[in-house]
Design a protein around this motif. Structure first.
Motif, short mmCIF file in Angstrom:
data_model
loop_
_atom_site.label_atom_id
_atom_site.label_comp_id
_atom_site.label_asym_id
_atom_site.label_seq_id
_atom_site.Cartn_x
_atom_site.Cartn_y
_atom_site.Cartn_z
N ARG A 101 0.82 -1.21 0.00
CA ARG A 101 0.00 0.00 0.00
C ARG A 101 0.86 1.26 0.00
O ARG A 101 0.51 2.27 -0.63
N PHE A 102 1.99 1.22 0.70
CA PHE A 102 2.89 2.38 0.71
C PHE A 102 3.41 2.66 -0.70
O PHE A 102 3.42 3.80 -1.15
N LEU A 103 3.82 1.61 -1.39
CA LEU A 103 4.42 1.78 -2.72
C LEU A 103 3.37 2.13 -3.77
O LEU A 103 3.58 3.02 -4.60
N VAL A 104 2.22 1.44 -3.76
CA VAL A 104 1.23 1.66 -4.81
C VAL A 104 0.55 3.02 -4.66
O VAL A 104 -0.02 3.55 -5.63
N GLU A 105 0.64 3.60 -3.48
CA GLU A 105 0.04 4.93 -3.27
C GLU A 105 0.65 5.97 -4.21
O GLU A 105 -0.02 6.92 -4.60
N PHE A 106 1.90 5.76 -4.59
CA PHE A 106 2.56 6.69 -5.50
C PHE A 106 2.02 6.57 -6.93
O PHE A 106 2.30 7.43 -7.77
N LEU A 107 1.27 5.50 -7.20
CA LEU A 107 0.64 5.33 -8.52
C LEU A 107 -0.80 5.83 -8.53
O LEU A 107 -1.52 5.65 -9.51
#
Length: 258
Positions: free
Chosen positions: A209-215
């Motif tokens: 969730r932390f990483l995909v939030e940037f997408l």
């Protein structure tokens, strides 16, 4: 008569001359199936926690999830806080906030009833299954729900209902959840400390969730990070001892001599 409308997002079905979103039906189905999977997996397992205390723990999880999902959701759009109403608060919810709130609700109720043993491992597979079913509904909503990504030229980019090719982040999460399911199935017979499976699930899910939030098109809450980012950071800090212990154990393993 009911009919399914498959052309374009959001995907809906017609019943009695009215259109309905699949999302609400799948949300309910996710909860029901998750509960059934939990009781199925609990059969034959020696549970150190009594049935009564398990019910209290589940109550704490549900209340915590109810509060957390809405609190984190409204913080995703901080510019709308001055215009917050009860209807907006009730309609707002996010899975990340639900997991975070559920975790805190469980810990609080366990302190209240005096349970000191870890209680989360039995919920790992049911949570993954429920999340997967729920994300099908999110995906079918397209841009009608804020679970879509930013514009992209990536080959998997999809028109989710607004004529723009976007990252289908709900679909990404469904793929990730399948991988998590396979991982935990592989760990089923591995010797692990009680509670470590649940901690691993939380860390891995919030890492995603932390990483995909940037997408996703998000509004920063603080230091250019969204409420989802900060929820993930909280989880990493909360389980920092587990992360340190796991990393030490991984690097301490000696290579097999030829």
């Amino acid at each position: 008569m009911a009919s399914l409308l498959l052309f374009g997002f959001p995907v809906q079905f017609e019943l009695g001359g009215r259109l309905y979103h699949w999302h609400y039906l799948l949300e309910t189905l996710a909860f029901i199936v998750g509960i059934r999977v939990y009781y199925y997996l609990r059969k034959g397992v020696k549970d150190p926690i009594s049935d009564e205390n398990r019910l209290w723990i589940m109550l704490g999880a549900m209340i915590g999830a109810l509060v957390g999902s809405r609190l984190i959701a409204i913080l995703e759009t901080p510019d709308q806080l001055p215009n917050l109403t009860f209807s907006i608060l009730y309609a707002s919810k996010t899975i990340a906030g639900g997991l975070l709130g559920g975790l805190l609700g469980v810990e609080l109720i366990k302190k209240f009833i005096g349970v000191r043993v870890a209680s989360g491992d039995l919920y790992v597979i049911p949570i993954i299954v429920a999340l997967f079913i729920g994300r099908i509904g999110c995906f079918l909503m397209g841009v009608a729900e804020p679970t879509y990504g930013t514009e992209t030229r990536f080959w998997i980019g999809m028109d989710l209902g607004d004529g723009i090719k976007r990252h289908p982040v709900a679909l990404y999460e469904m793929i990730y959840l399948v991988l998590l399911f396979l991982l935990f199935q592989g760990l089923k017979h591995q010797k692990m400390r009680n509670g470590d499976r649940f901690k691993l699930l939380m860390v891995l899910y919030f890492l995603y969730r932390f990483l995909v939030e940037f997408l996703k098109p998000y509004q920063p809450l603080f230091l250019e990070l969204s409420s989802i980012h900060w929820s993930a950071i909280f989880i990493f800090l909360y389980y920092s001892k587990f992360l340190i212990r796991t990393c030490k154990a991984a690097f301490a393993k000696k290579p097999i001599s030829p």
